[in-house]
Design a protein around this motif. Structure first.
Motif, PDB file in Angstrom:
ATOM      1  N   LEU A  56      42.647  36.704  51.558  1.00  0.00           N
ATOM      2  CA  LEU A  56      41.696  36.418  50.487  1.00  0.00           C
ATOM      3  C   LEU A  56      40.280  36.239  51.039  1.00  0.00           C
ATOM      4  O   LEU A  56      39.301  36.672  50.430  1.00  0.00           O
ATOM      5  CB  LEU A  56      42.123  35.168  49.722  1.00  0.00           C
ATOM      6  N   GLU A  59      38.782  39.688  52.155  1.00  0.00           N
ATOM      7  CA  GLU A  59      38.441  40.544  51.018  1.00  0.00           C
ATOM      8  C   GLU A  59      37.304  39.978  50.162  1.00  0.00           C
ATOM      9  O   GLU A  59      36.897  40.599  49.188  1.00  0.00           O
ATOM     10  CB  GLU A  59      39.683  40.762  50.148  1.00  0.00           C
ATOM     11  N   LYS A  61      37.432  37.203  48.318  1.00  0.00           N
ATOM     12  CA  LYS A  61      37.884  36.447  47.147  1.00  0.00           C
ATOM     13  C   LYS A  61      37.525  34.967  47.285  1.00  0.00           C
ATOM     14  O   LYS A  61      37.304  34.282  46.290  1.00  0.00           O
ATOM     15  CB  LYS A  61      39.404  36.574  46.980  1.00  0.00           C
ATOM     16  N   PRO A 252      43.824  29.482  44.715  1.00  0.00           N
ATOM     17  CA  PRO A 252      43.456  30.881  44.995  1.00  0.00           C
ATOM     18  C   PRO A 252      44.657  31.814  45.070  1.00  0.00           C
ATOM     19  O   PRO A 252      44.569  32.971  44.659  1.00  0.00           O
ATOM     20  CB  PRO A 252      42.738  30.778  46.343  1.00  0.00           C
ATOM     21  N   HIS A 256      44.739  35.002  42.467  1.00  0.00           N
ATOM     22  CA  HIS A 256      44.692  36.371  42.982  1.00  0.00           C
ATOM     23  C   HIS A 256      46.095  36.861  43.343  1.00  0.00           C
ATOM     24  O   HIS A 256      46.279  37.556  44.339  1.00  0.00           O
ATOM     25  CB  HIS A 256      43.783  36.440  44.214  1.00  0.00           C
ATOM     26  N   PHE A 259      46.509  40.694  43.695  1.00  0.00           N
ATOM     27  CA  PHE A 259      46.012  41.252  44.959  1.00  0.00           C
ATOM     28  C   PHE A 259      46.985  40.982  46.112  1.00  0.00           C
ATOM     29  O   PHE A 259      47.250  41.850  46.934  1.00  0.00           O
ATOM     30  CB  PHE A 259      44.636  40.677  45.281  1.00  0.00           C
TER      31      PHE A 259
END
Length: 267
Positions: A56, A59, A61, A252, A256, A259
């Motif tokens: 995360l 990327e 995020k 998180p 996500h 993903f």
């Protein structure tokens, strides 16, 4: 006849004078250390995260360490801290000491290293590592300190004006026989502490504080750990301004989840 053969071999009869020209060859084995193929240490390998949090962060995020601290997520990769804080983070060796272990073959000596990392803006970490070589111990201590990074809450003494400059309340930490107590101080007092606590408090971003230490504070490792534990407790105390109702949001990993469900592409 023997003299003629000796001249062909390099002179002085049966001597070995003809072996002296090895360094003159083009590309020969000279005395220097260049060209041995050791590789350039400046080229760093690309970070391939192995945890969900690392994926995360890489990327984009998660864009700040505060998001990690908000959900109390454990940091298992030191590259996460490097990616989020970057060049703002600086490290300093607190103490290096040799330690010995008695074995049947004799004594085995290793080096124990305490390393602190901080950005001077409310983040501090302290790591410990023992290794056979000093450089390995320092490198491992830095990695351990980055994974032990914690937030430091700062507050005011008296008037709540300007930027926070001291600890929000009286806090204490203990390690071994050493107990360290941090007390809020008025603006302009400076850090009233010995060398090791002063370094840690400066790296944490605290400008004014009084300190009180009991126990065998000459043990620098325990003193540094006691100060680190005291700074870590600043975020665990709820003062009245933090009594507002908490609106819980998904972590998180939950936010996500689509993903993270995809398989990571390995290079």
């Amino acid at each position: 006849m023997a003299d003629a053969e000796g001249e062909k071999r390099g002179g002085f009869g049966r001597g070995r004078g003809g072996r002296g020209g090895r360094g003159d060859r083009d590309g020969g084995r000279g005395r220097g250390r260049g060209g041995r193929g050791r590789g350039d240490k400046g080229d760093k390998e690309e970070w391939v995260p192995v945890t969900k949090l690392g994926r995360l962060v890489k990327e984009g995020k998660i864009r700040s360490v505060e998001e990690i601290f908000l959900f109390s997520l454990p940091i298992k990769e030191y590259q996460i801290v490097d990616h989020l804080l970057g060049p703002a983070l600086r490290d300093e060796v607190m103490k290096i000491m040799p330690v010995q272990k008695q074995t049947t073959a004799g004594q085995r000596t290793r080096f124990k290293c305490y390393v602190a990392v901080g950005d001077g803006a409310g983040h501090i970490g302290l790591g410990l590592k023992a290794a056979k070589e000093v450089a390995t111990a320092i490198r491992g201590g830095i990695i351990n300190a980055k994974m032990n990074l914690v937030p430091v809450r700062r507050g005011y003494w008296g008037l709540n004006a300007g930027q926070p400059h001291t600890v929000p309340c009286k806090v204490s930490g203990k390690c071994g026989s050493v107990r360290c107590r941090l007390i809020p101080a008025p603006r302009g007092s400076g850090i009233v502490a010995s060398l090791i606590p002063k370094k840690l408090l400066t790296m944490a971003g605290v400008e004014d504080v009084y300190s009180s230490t009991t126990g065998h504070s000459r043990t620098r490792g325990n003193l540094a750990m006691a100060v680190y534990y005291a700074l870590r407790r600043t975020s665990s105390f709820l003062s009245p301004e933090l009594w507002a109702p908490t609106h819980f949001t998904p972590t998180p990993q939950q936010e996500h989840t689509d993903f993270l469900a995809k398989k990571a592409i390995k290079n």
